[in-house]
Each structure stands twice: as structure tokens, then as C-alpha cells.
Design a protein around this motif. Structure first.
Motif, PDB file in Angstrom:
ATOM      1  N   ARG A 191      -7.894   3.904  -5.525  1.00 22.47           N
ATOM      2  CA  ARG A 191      -6.614   3.337  -5.952  1.00 22.47           C
ATOM      3  C   ARG A 191      -5.613   3.470  -4.814  1.00 22.47           C
ATOM      4  O   ARG A 191      -5.723   4.360  -3.994  1.00 22.47           O
ATOM      5  N   PRO A 192      -4.610   2.614  -4.762  1.00 24.99           N
ATOM      6  CA  PRO A 192      -3.548   2.802  -3.767  1.00 24.99           C
ATOM      7  C   PRO A 192      -2.789   4.092  -4.077  1.00 24.99           C
ATOM      8  O   PRO A 192      -2.723   4.482  -5.253  1.00 24.99           O
ATOM      9  N   PRO A 193      -2.216   4.718  -3.054  1.00 24.11           N
ATOM     10  CA  PRO A 193      -2.146   4.309  -1.655  1.00 24.11           C
ATOM     11  C   PRO A 193      -3.437   4.615  -0.902  1.00 24.11           C
ATOM     12  O   PRO A 193      -4.188   5.520  -1.269  1.00 24.11           O
ATOM     13  N   VAL A 194      -3.657   3.869   0.169  1.00 22.31           N
ATOM     14  CA  VAL A 194      -4.853   4.015   0.994  1.00 22.31           C
ATOM     15  C   VAL A 194      -4.436   4.104   2.457  1.00 22.31           C
ATOM     16  O   VAL A 194      -3.653   3.272   2.935  1.00 22.31           O
ATOM     17  N   TYR A 195      -4.975   5.104   3.147  1.00 21.94           N
ATOM     18  CA  TYR A 195      -4.740   5.230   4.584  1.00 21.94           C
ATOM     19  C   TYR A 195      -5.899   4.592   5.332  1.00 21.94           C
ATOM     20  O   TYR A 195      -7.073   4.878   5.057  1.00 21.94           O
ATOM     21  N   LEU A 196      -5.579   3.737   6.292  1.00 23.26           N
ATOM     22  CA  LEU A 196      -6.583   3.060   7.107  1.00 23.26           C
ATOM     23  C   LEU A 196      -6.449   3.517   8.555  1.00 23.26           C
ATOM     24  O   LEU A 196      -5.373   3.399   9.151  1.00 23.26           O
ATOM     25  N   SER A 197      -7.517   4.032   9.116  1.00 25.24           N
ATOM     26  CA  SER A 197      -7.527   4.395  10.522  1.00 25.24           C
ATOM     27  C   SER A 197      -7.356   3.140  11.376  1.00 25.24           C
ATOM     28  O   SER A 197      -7.789   2.043  11.000  1.00 25.24           O
ATOM     29  N   ALA A 198      -6.757   3.314  12.553  1.00 28.78           N
ATOM     30  CA  ALA A 198      -6.584   2.184  13.465  1.00 28.78           C
ATOM     31  C   ALA A 198      -7.918   1.587  13.878  1.00 28.78           C
ATOM     32  O   ALA A 198      -7.974   0.419  14.298  1.00 28.78           O
ATOM     33  N   ARG A 199      -8.988   2.361  13.754  1.00 28.62           N
ATOM     34  CA  ARG A 199     -10.315   1.825  14.080  1.00 28.62           C
ATOM     35  C   ARG A 199     -10.727   0.720  13.113  1.00 28.62           C
ATOM     36  O   ARG A 199     -11.654  -0.058  13.408  1.00 28.62           O
ATOM     37  N   LEU A 200     -10.061   0.646  11.956  1.00 27.88           N
ATOM     38  CA  LEU A 200     -10.349  -0.412  10.989  1.00 27.88           C
ATOM     39  C   LEU A 200      -9.444  -1.632  11.176  1.00 27.88           C
ATOM     40  O   LEU A 200      -9.680  -2.679  10.566  1.00 27.88           O
TER      41      LEU A 200
END
Length: 296
Positions: free
Chosen positions: A145-154
Motif C-alpha cells: 500500500r502507499p506510501p512506497v519508497y523507490l530507489s533511484a535504481r528503479l
């Protein structure tokens, strides 16, 4: 440092009026309530992605920044001209604003009940994650579920997304590289997509108790408002506030028209000045608080 993206560019097709501008306690709308929590718990940049009702949304953000100490250098807005084509366009607009970021925590402007303590827990997990972890996400019984952290690699994959695809489209094949924070069900994950959900949250959070100037009512026949209703329902964005209740721009003081008999699903119309962002916000606020008070 944890940067964030707040998505507030959606069409709100199941609502009508721009839902992120609905009241969320005195001095706040849904969008600024989310910004308040993000600014308190996070220490990086915050990019607010605008789309629908961008002029009013930008006014809201600028006013909030002016009255909130210490955030003026951290909060930026970006206009997503392609918001009608889905969430992926807003994600990409936000990421392009975060040059040099190690990642981004993605929050939704219609999830205002998430507590700062949960976001602090999220920040700690991001700051202490192992190198192989590409995402950190809240979850309910193992479901992201949100919130979601996305690495810059994504980020390169995010920039290739199309249409209404969100982060789930990328994360579905990377279960072992996601750290889930199991928070269980609760108000924190309330996603305001319709009037009943907003009404429930407004009562639970105490927002419905905000004092307001009552709107005078008048009864009208369907024939008296037929042309106005027909033209409104033919528009691309019908400004429903609640089932059967429209909010329309007009001249003179704000007033509430009660139809003696429903016409094309319309039972009431709130009409008031809305030429400026401040006027529109006041109209929407009074209409919303009036509808809550009346038990609509």
C-alpha cells in the motif's frame, strides 16, 4: 536524506470536484494535510505534482509554504500536462524534478490520515535498508500500500511506464528486493475516492466539526435549473461533491438550491463565486461543511 513526491494530479473521476482540495481541519485541505505530515517526518525535498485544478492547487501549496516555517526551500511544484493519461505520467514528472536523488518516497494527496510516526518509521527503514533493497513499502496483510519508497535504481524503469501504471507494475517482479512495513488496516490507509469515504474520515478525524457560515437554502423546480443542469452534465468534468449534489460557479452570495423533485440525478446545487482560487476554496469549503452538517 529522504526526498518525497506527493501525487495530486489525478482526475478524481469517481468524485467530481478536486478531492485533494476538500477540507481537512481548520486551515487545511487534504493536500496540505499530507504535506504537513511529510514535512514533519522527512528531511529532504518534497515535489508536489499538479494536474487538474492546478491553479488552485498551486495557490494552496504556496499559501501553506508561506505560513509553515522551514519548508520554503524544500517544497516545489511541477505541472503534469499529461495527467489525464494516468498515474505513470505524474510519477515521471515528479522523478524528473529530483535530480541527484538516491530515491523518492511516493505519497498520495488523498491519504491524509497517515500519522507522522508511521512516516518516521518509513524514513528509518529507508535510511537503514541493505543495498539489495530497491523499495520500502507500507503493507496490509502482506499487500503493498502507499506510501512506497523507490530507489533511484528503479527510476529508469519508472520513466518507461505508460498510462495508469504505478509502482506496483515494477515491484510485482521484485518481491525479494522489497522491504514491507506491516502496519495493518486502519485509518492511515484510507484512500479517499468517493464522498462516503471522505464523509467517514471527516467524522472520524473531527474535520466535520469545523465552524462555518451556514449557506441559505431555497427550493426550486427542475424547470428552473434544467438548462444549467443539462449544460453541467454535458461537460467533461461534472463537479459532483456528493451523490446528487453539484457545486457550480455563479454570481452573488453563495446559496443552496434544493430541487423539489430530482432531475437527472441532481437533488441539490450549491452556487457561489469561484473566479479566484481563494473564492473557489471558500465555496468548496462551505459547501462541503454544509453537506457534512446536513448528513448528506
Amino acid at each position: 536524506m529522504v526526498d518525497a513526491i506527493v501525487l495530486s494530479a489525478g482526475r478524481a473521476s469517481r468524485f467530481g470536484v478536486p478531492k485533494f482540495l476538500l477540507p481537512a481541519g481548520e486551515g487545511h485541505v487534504l493536500l496540505t494535510r499530507v504535506l504537513e505530515r511529510a514535512a514533519f517526518a522527512l528531511d529532504g525535498r518534497i515535489v508536489v505534482v499538479l494536474g487538474r485544478a492546478a491553479k488552485v492547487a498551486r495557490y494552496v501549496v504556496e499559501r501553506w509554504v508561506e505560513t509553515t516555517p522551514g519548508v520554503d526551500s524544500r517544497v516545489k511544484t511541477v505541472l503534469n500536462h499529461n495527467y489525464r493519461y494516468g498515474q505513470s505520467t505524474s510519477l515521471k514528472a515528479g522523478i524528473r524534478m529530483l535530480s541527484g536523488a538516491s530515491g523518492a518516497l511516493v505519497l498520495l494527496a488523498d491519504m491524509p490520515a497517515i500519522e507522522p510516526t508511521r512516516l518516521e518509521q518509513m524514513r528509518e527503514a529507508i535510511e537503514t535498508k541493505t543495498p539489495q533493497i530497491l523499495a520500502v513499502a507500507a503493507s496490509v496483510e502482506g499487500q503493498i500500500r502507499p506510501p512506497v519508497y523507490l530507489s533511484a535504481r528503479l527510476f529508469p524503469e519508472v520513466l518507461r511506464l505508460k498510462g495508469d501504471q504505478g509502482a506496483r507494475a515494477i515491484l510485482s517482479t521484485r518481491q525479494k528486493q522489497i522491504e514491507l512495513l506491516e502496519w495493518g488496516d486502519g485509518l492511515w490507509c484510507s484512500d479517499i475516492d468517493d464522498w462516503p469515504t471522505y464523509r467517514y474520515l471527516a467524522y472520524r478525524m473531527g474535520w466535520a466539526k469545523e465552524p462555518f457560515a451556514p449557506i441559505p437554502h431555497a427550493c426550486v423546480s427542475a424547470a428552473q435549473v434544467k438548462a444549467k443542469v443539462d449544460a453541467t452534465l454535458a461537460s467533461s468534468a461534472v463537479p459532483w461533491l456528493a451523490p446528487g449534489l453539484l457545486v457550480l460557479s455563479g454570481k452573488g452570495e453563495t446559496h443552496w438550491l434544493d430541487l423539489i423533485a430530482p432531475y437527472r440525478g441532481v437533488r441539490g446545487i450549491v452556487v457561489g463565486r469561484s473566479r479566484t482560487p481563494a473564492q473557489y476554496l471558500q465555496l468548496l469549503r462551505r459547501a462541503t461543511l454544509s453537506a457534512l452538517s446536513a448528513g448528506v
